[in-house]
Design a protein around this motif. Structure first.
Motif, PDB file in Angstrom:
ATOM      1  N   ALA A  22      51.630 -24.818  54.849  1.00 54.13           N
ATOM      2  CA  ALA A  22      52.804 -23.974  55.099  1.00 54.13           C
ATOM      3  C   ALA A  22      53.394 -23.540  53.762  1.00 54.13           C
ATOM      4  CB  ALA A  22      53.846 -24.750  55.898  1.00 54.13           C
ATOM      5  N   PHE A  23      54.017 -22.388  53.755  1.00 57.09           N
ATOM      6  CA  PHE A  23      54.859 -21.964  52.634  1.00 57.09           C
ATOM      7  C   PHE A  23      56.271 -21.882  53.197  1.00 57.09           C
ATOM      8  CE2 PHE A  23      50.677 -20.188  51.660  1.00 57.09           C
ATOM      9  CZ  PHE A  23      50.471 -20.703  50.391  1.00 57.09           C
ATOM     10  N   GLY A  24      57.130 -22.805  52.840  1.00 58.11           N
ATOM     11  CA  GLY A  24      58.459 -22.860  53.435  1.00 58.11           C
ATOM     12  C   GLY A  24      58.330 -23.080  54.932  1.00 58.11           C
ATOM     13  N   HIS A  25      58.957 -22.217  55.719  1.00 61.96           N
ATOM     14  CA  HIS A  25      58.873 -22.357  57.175  1.00 61.96           C
ATOM     15  C   HIS A  25      57.663 -21.637  57.762  1.00 61.96           C
ATOM     16  CE1 HIS A  25      62.624 -24.439  57.381  1.00 61.96           C
ATOM     17  NE2 HIS A  25      63.244 -23.457  56.743  1.00 61.96           N
ATOM     18  N   HIS A  26      56.913 -20.952  56.909  1.00 65.20           N
ATOM     19  CA  HIS A  26      55.775 -20.162  57.403  1.00 65.20           C
ATOM     20  C   HIS A  26      54.511 -21.029  57.440  1.00 65.20           C
ATOM     21  CE1 HIS A  26      53.020 -16.420  56.769  1.00 65.20           C
ATOM     22  NE2 HIS A  26      52.892 -16.950  57.958  1.00 65.20           N
ATOM     23  N   GLN A  27      54.158 -21.478  58.655  1.00 65.81           N
ATOM     24  CA  GLN A  27      52.965 -22.323  58.817  1.00 65.81           C
ATOM     25  C   GLN A  27      51.740 -21.400  58.875  1.00 65.81           C
ATOM     26  OE1 GLN A  27      53.387 -25.885  59.216  1.00 65.81           O
ATOM     27  NE2 GLN A  27      51.209 -25.928  58.750  1.00 65.81           N
ATOM     28  N   VAL A  28      50.987 -21.329  57.774  1.00 68.20           N
ATOM     29  CA  VAL A  28      49.848 -20.404  57.699  1.00 68.20           C
ATOM     30  C   VAL A  28      48.614 -21.032  58.347  1.00 68.20           C
ATOM     31  CG1 VAL A  28      48.335 -19.093  56.155  1.00 68.20           C
ATOM     32  CG2 VAL A  28      50.770 -19.313  55.615  1.00 68.20           C
ATOM     33  N   LEU A  29      48.266 -22.251  57.952  1.00 67.85           N
ATOM     34  CA  LEU A  29      47.116 -22.945  58.541  1.00 67.85           C
ATOM     35  C   LEU A  29      47.642 -24.102  59.386  1.00 67.85           C
ATOM     36  CD1 LEU A  29      44.764 -22.965  55.402  1.00 67.85           C
ATOM     37  CD2 LEU A  29      44.726 -21.360  57.335  1.00 67.85           C
ATOM     38  N   SER A  48      44.422  -9.243  58.147  1.00 65.99           N
ATOM     39  CA  SER A  48      45.136  -9.313  56.892  1.00 65.99           C
ATOM     40  C   SER A  48      46.365 -10.216  57.050  1.00 65.99           C
ATOM     41  CB  SER A  48      45.538  -7.891  56.515  1.00 65.99           C
ATOM     42  OG  SER A  48      46.223  -7.913  55.314  1.00 65.99           O
ATOM     43  N   GLY A  49      46.550 -11.131  56.115  1.00 63.00           N
ATOM     44  CA  GLY A  49      47.696 -12.033  56.164  1.00 63.00           C
ATOM     45  C   GLY A  49      47.503 -13.241  57.065  1.00 63.00           C
ATOM     46  N   SER A  50      46.278 -13.437  57.608  1.00 65.05           N
ATOM     47  CA  SER A  50      46.052 -14.544  58.532  1.00 65.05           C
ATOM     48  C   SER A  50      45.820 -15.875  57.810  1.00 65.05           C
ATOM     49  CB  SER A  50      44.865 -14.232  59.454  1.00 65.05           C
ATOM     50  OG  SER A  50      43.701 -14.016  58.687  1.00 65.05           O
ATOM     51  N   GLY A  51      45.637 -15.832  56.491  1.00 72.04           N
ATOM     52  CA  GLY A  51      45.475 -17.092  55.746  1.00 72.04           C
ATOM     53  C   GLY A  51      44.078 -17.313  55.194  1.00 72.04           C
ATOM     54  N   LYS A  52      43.268 -16.255  55.127  1.00 71.54           N
ATOM     55  CA  LYS A  52      41.887 -16.395  54.651  1.00 71.54           C
ATOM     56  C   LYS A  52      41.837 -16.825  53.179  1.00 71.54           C
ATOM     57  CE  LYS A  52      40.714 -12.101  55.638  1.00 71.54           C
ATOM     58  NZ  LYS A  52      42.066 -11.642  56.024  1.00 71.54           N
ATOM     59  N   SER A  53      42.603 -16.125  52.357  1.00 68.72           N
ATOM     60  CA  SER A  53      42.588 -16.478  50.928  1.00 68.72           C
ATOM     61  C   SER A  53      43.191 -17.859  50.701  1.00 68.72           C
ATOM     62  CB  SER A  53      43.343 -15.432  50.099  1.00 68.72           C
ATOM     63  OG  SER A  53      42.653 -14.197  50.128  1.00 68.72           O
ATOM     64  N   VAL A  54      44.249 -18.164  51.437  1.00 71.63           N
ATOM     65  CA  VAL A  54      44.869 -19.494  51.326  1.00 71.63           C
ATOM     66  C   VAL A  54      43.835 -20.566  51.667  1.00 71.63           C
ATOM     67  CG1 VAL A  54      46.587 -21.036  52.384  1.00 71.63           C
ATOM     68  CG2 VAL A  54      47.238 -18.706  51.725  1.00 71.63           C
ATOM     69  N   LEU A  55      43.052 -20.318  52.713  1.00 72.57           N
ATOM     70  CA  LEU A  55      42.044 -21.286  53.144  1.00 72.57           C
ATOM     71  C   LEU A  55      41.026 -21.574  52.045  1.00 72.57           C
ATOM     72  CD1 LEU A  55      40.974 -22.906  55.649  1.00 72.57           C
ATOM     73  CD2 LEU A  55      39.430 -20.984  56.004  1.00 72.57           C
TER      74      LEU A  55
HETATM   75  N1  LIG Z   1      51.734 -18.688  47.073  1.00 66.60           N
HETATM   76  C1  LIG Z   1      52.281 -18.279  48.213  1.00 66.60           C
HETATM   77  N2  LIG Z   1      53.594 -18.421  48.474  1.00 66.60           N
HETATM   78  C2  LIG Z   1      54.133 -18.028  49.641  1.00 66.60           C
HETATM   79  N3  LIG Z   1      53.444 -17.439  50.639  1.00 66.60           N
HETATM   80  C3  LIG Z   1      52.133 -17.265  50.441  1.00 66.60           C
HETATM   81  C4  LIG Z   1      51.469 -17.658  49.223  1.00 66.60           C
HETATM   82  N4  LIG Z   1      50.157 -17.346  49.331  1.00 66.60           N
HETATM   83  C5  LIG Z   1      50.003 -16.785  50.543  1.00 66.60           C
HETATM   84  N5  LIG Z   1      51.173 -16.726  51.214  1.00 66.60           N
HETATM   85  C6  LIG Z   1      51.363 -16.203  52.573  1.00 66.60           C
HETATM   86  O1  LIG Z   1      50.393 -16.774  53.422  1.00 66.60           O
HETATM   87  C7  LIG Z   1      49.920 -15.808  54.359  1.00 66.60           C
HETATM   88  C8  LIG Z   1      48.421 -15.710  54.282  1.00 66.60           C
HETATM   89  O2  LIG Z   1      48.050 -15.142  53.043  1.00 66.60           O
HETATM   90  P1  LIG Z   1      46.537 -14.862  52.640  1.00 66.60           P
HETATM   91  O3  LIG Z   1      45.742 -16.096  52.794  1.00 66.60           O
HETATM   92  O4  LIG Z   1      46.571 -14.252  51.283  1.00 66.60           O
HETATM   93  O5  LIG Z   1      46.099 -13.787  53.733  1.00 66.60           O
HETATM   94  P2  LIG Z   1      44.679 -13.066  53.891  1.00 66.60           P
HETATM   95  O6  LIG Z   1      44.129 -13.527  55.203  1.00 66.60           O
HETATM   96  O7  LIG Z   1      45.002 -11.595  53.945  1.00 66.60           O
HETATM   97  O8  LIG Z   1      43.839 -13.442  52.720  1.00 66.60           O
HETATM   98  C9  LIG Z   1      50.634 -14.515  54.037  1.00 66.60           C
HETATM   99  O9  LIG Z   1      51.716 -14.386  54.920  1.00 66.60           O
HETATM  100  C10 LIG Z   1      51.108 -14.711  52.622  1.00 66.60           C
HETATM  101  O10 LIG Z   1      52.269 -13.992  52.382  1.00 66.60           O
END
Ligand SMILES: Nc1ncnc2c1ncn2[C@@H]1O[C@H](COP(=O)(O)OP(=O)(O)O)[C@@H](O)[C@H]1O
Ligand SMILES: [Mg+2]
Length: 259
Positions: A22-29, A48-55
């Motif tokens: 999560a980033f703050g309250h935003h639970q990405v994975l 786009s924005g689903s969390g692929k790069s974060v993963l």
């Molecule tokens: N370092 C960070 N701080 C805060 N939010 C982030 C950070 N990195 C990614 N996010 C958020 O996480 C979500 C997924 O991002 P990302 O993995 O880049 O998406 P994508 O699937 O397009 O690669 C987005 O909403 C993005 O804004």
């Protein structure tokens, strides 16, 4: 300390279990699971924005996950010390989104950069030889002295690929390898990735939202949706899915099943 290079090739190369971030309250994975086996090309498809790069950044600990278990080449990433982490990272090539070349360095210097950080990876070869071979692999024999701003988008992507491959990684992570390229150039890059994987016997995780890329390159597709591994199968198995969230990925595709 077990060397990553002595890893048993019959086991999965990558294992992700219940990965949360999560980033703050935003639970990405929200609990993502995945295994990558030898000689597989797994595509992770997500909007786009689903969390692929974060993963994939969590995978190599460029970002620390909040919860879950990640194993790379048999080693739990949470347990490794810095020197072992460096060793694992040389076995895992990472092609970043865009090309991320160093703009103030020539193509040759860009390629030498990873080699000089990991001299143990030179395998008894000279720098000149390795650079020539790497550029030959990607069809850019004459580009060594050019600066990145003298290259087209497709050429930049090739140089970035050569720079990733020069350390002979066992696994390659591709973050949107075709994004920003025109369809013809994108297809050339896909064909090049396939050719090199075949020659170098690597396995890869390819992150994309490009359905052409997914169709051509994948042995298996995993859909990242709502923070989890929402669905998986071959490209054509998923094309037959009746799940609206899966179907949404195929809606622009002309002939989803015979593709
Ligand atoms: N370092 C960070 N701080 C805060 N939010 C982030 C950070 N990195 C990614 N996010 C958020 O996480 C979500 C997924 O991002 P990302 O993995 O880049 O998406 P994508 O699937 O397009 O690669 C987005 O909403 C993005 O804004
Ligand atoms: Mg991304």
């Amino acid at each position: 300390m077990m060397s990553a290079s002595t890893y048993d090739q019959t086991k999965p190369l990558l294992v992700l279990k219940g990965v949360k971030k999560a980033f703050g309250h935003h639970q990405v994975l929200k609990g993502f699971n995945l295994e990558l086996y030898p000689n597989e090309n797994v595509v992770i498809l997500g909007k786009s924005g689903s969390g692929k790069s974060v993963l994939i950044k969590c995978l190599v600990r460029l970002i620390e996950m909040d919860e879950g278990h990640i194993e790379v080449l048999g080693r739990s990433m949470a347990d490794v010390e810095q020197d072992e982490l460096d060793a694992i990272r040389t076995d895992v090539g990472f092609l970043f989104q865009g090309s991320a070349l160093y703009d103030s360095m020539t193509v040759r210097e860009n390629l030498l950069f990873p080699l000089r950080r990991h001299p143990g990876r030179m395998r008894g070869r000279s720098e000149a030889e390795l650079v020539r071979e790497a550029l030959g692999n990607v069809g850019l024999e004459k580009a060594a002295d050019l600066m990145p701003d003298e290259l087209s988008g497709g050429m930049k992507r090739r140089v970035a690929l050569a720079r990733t491959l020069i350390l002979k990684p066992k696994i390659i992570l591709y973050d949107e390898p075709t994004t920003g390229l025109d369809p013809i150039t994108a297809n050339e890059i896909i064909q090049l990735i396939l050719k090199l994987q075949d020659e170098l016997m690597t396995s890869s995780l390819i992150i994309t939202h490009d359905m052409d890329c997914a169709r051509v390159i994948s042995n298996r597709v995993v859909i990242l949706q709502d923070g989890i591994n929402y669905a998986q199968g071959t490209y054509s198995e998923l094309a037959r899915s009746t799940d609206p969230k899966v179907k949404a990925f195929y809606k622009e595709v002309q002939n989803p099943i015979d593709g």
